[in-house]
Enzyme design. Structure first.
Site, PDB file in Angstrom:
ATOM      1  N   ASP A 242       0.843  -1.212   0.000  1.00 56.34           N
ATOM      2  CA  ASP A 242       0.000   0.000   0.000  1.00 56.34           C
ATOM      3  C   ASP A 242       0.875   1.258   0.000  1.00 56.34           C
ATOM      4  O   ASP A 242       0.575   2.234  -0.686  1.00 56.34           O
ATOM      5  CB  ASP A 242      -0.923  -0.001   1.225  1.00 56.34           C
ATOM      6  CG  ASP A 242      -1.879  -1.176   1.196  1.00 56.34           C
ATOM      7  OD1 ASP A 242      -2.281  -1.572   0.089  1.00 56.34           O
ATOM      8  OD2 ASP A 242      -2.202  -1.707   2.271  1.00 56.34           O
ATOM      9  N   SER A 272       8.434   1.639   5.478  1.00 57.55           N
ATOM     10  CA  SER A 272       7.159   1.252   6.097  1.00 57.55           C
ATOM     11  C   SER A 272       7.245  -0.073   6.855  1.00 57.55           C
ATOM     12  O   SER A 272       6.469  -0.311   7.774  1.00 57.55           O
ATOM     13  CB  SER A 272       6.045   1.180   5.050  1.00 57.55           C
ATOM     14  OG  SER A 272       6.139  -0.012   4.309  1.00 57.55           O
TER      15      SER A 272
HETATM   16  O1  RIB Z   1      -2.424  -4.392   2.455  1.00 62.44           O
HETATM   17  C1  RIB Z   1      -2.485  -4.585   3.832  1.00 62.44           C
HETATM   18  C2  RIB Z   1      -3.911  -4.586   4.282  1.00 62.44           C
HETATM   19  O2  RIB Z   1      -4.542  -5.719   3.735  1.00 62.44           O
HETATM   20  C3  RIB Z   1      -4.080  -4.710   5.765  1.00 62.44           C
HETATM   21  O3  RIB Z   1      -4.059  -3.464   6.428  1.00 62.44           O
HETATM   22  C4  RIB Z   1      -5.401  -5.437   5.899  1.00 62.44           C
HETATM   23  O4  RIB Z   1      -6.444  -4.572   6.228  1.00 62.44           O
HETATM   24  C5  RIB Z   1      -5.625  -6.097   4.553  1.00 62.44           C
HETATM   25  O5  RIB Z   1      -6.750  -5.644   3.961  1.00 62.44           O
END
Ligand code: RIB
EC number: 2.7.1.15
Length: 292
Positions: A242, A272
């Site tokens: 993310d 991160s």
């Molecule tokens: O990409 C990580 C996320 O994937 C976590 O925070 C969890 O919520 C899952 O959806």
């Protein structure tokens, strides 16, 4: 300042740390339990805001205590919640995470994230239209990803599709997206039975495959390029993808080259993983710049 809209999930992560995963039918003792904000959409929104973007989240939370915590967390991180709806008859999304053996395993229960429908997103078309880039993932209904891809294409707004968790995607969505960022296993599902090197050459500067510690692979129109990752001591890899996607979107929206944008995103992602929790280690802009 880059204007970014994130359309996606907002969840609470329920994280158990254990010495190992239990076998089927077995009970073992864990080491700790924590609840922290997560969800791929929310994580990307928070990461982009910490990196200095003006961020609008489009999503749904439950009308429960988790929903309130998730909303507060957006506000604390400077993410606009104008387009985040508390759904009173649904529980918030939750991610049930086990941290063991140096990696995570996750079960997501979508809850209120199921209500991020095309009709719901229609309310946010005004902000989507004026965004520098839109980010979307796959913890929301499939129809919504299709709808957003069509709208972004119509508005001429670049869409970054992070195809996680993996599911097959229509050719139309692939064509409408400006950028697609699968990891290796997601790429294998998206481009089933296709040679990945051929796929990359077919979609130059569009498909960016994240290969964890190896870095990120893409085709620049002339040749395949691998931008290496930065070696760090990982504490928790949850949310690294993310952070990568958010940082990549910020750097692209600021007009940087593909290679420079990937390098910036790799650096943010590497920072991160040095702290616990999906959002715990997400760096500020200053922290990324000082790490160079
Ligand atoms: O990409 C990580 C996320 O994937 C976590 O925070 C969890 O919520 C899952 O959806």
């Amino acid at each position: 300042m880059a204007k970014i809209t994130v359309i996606g999930s907002s969840s609470m992560d329920l994280v158990v740390t254990a010495p190992r995963r239990p076998n089927k039918g077995e009970t073992i003792l864990g080491e700790s339990f924590k609840t922290v904000p997560g969800g791929k959409g929310a994580n990307q929104a928070v990461a982009a805001a910490r990196l200095g973007a003006e961020v609008y989240m489009v999503g749904c939370v439950g009308g429960d205590a988790f929903g309130k915590t998730i909303l507060d967390n957006f506000k604390e991180n400077g993410v606009s919640t104008t387009y985040v709806e508390p759904v009173t008859h649904s529980e918030s999304g939750t991610a049930h995470i086990t941290l063991a053996d140096g990696d995570n395993s996750i079960i997501v229960v979508k809850g209120a994230n199921n209500y991020v429908t095309p009709d719901f997103v229609e309310n946010a078309l005004d902000v989507i239209r004026i965004s520098d880039i839109v980010l979307i993932q796959q913890e929301i209904p499939e129809d919504t990803v299709k709808y957003v891809s069509e709208k972004c294409h119509e508005f001429g707004v670049p869409l970054l599709l992070n195809p996680a968790p993996a599911r097959p995607i229509s050719k139309g969505v692939i064509e409408n997206a400006a950028y697609i960022t699968p990891n290796e296993s997601e790429a294998a599902i998206l481009f089933e039975n296709q040679d990945i090197h051929v796929v990359l050459a077919q979609y130059p500067n569009k498909v960016f495959i994240t290969e964890g510690k190896n870095g990120v692979r893409f085709h620049d129109g002339e040749k395949e390029v691998v931008v290496p990752s930065f070696p760090v001591e990982a504490v928790d890899t949850t949310g690294a993808g993310d952070t990568f996607n958010a940082a990549f979107a910020v750097a692209l929206a600021e007009g940087n080259s593909f290679e420079k944008s990937v390098r910036f995103a790799n650096r943010a992602a590497s920072l991160s993983v040095t702290k616990f929790g999906a959002q715990g280690g997400m760096p500020t802009r200053k922290e990324v710049e000082e790490s160079v």
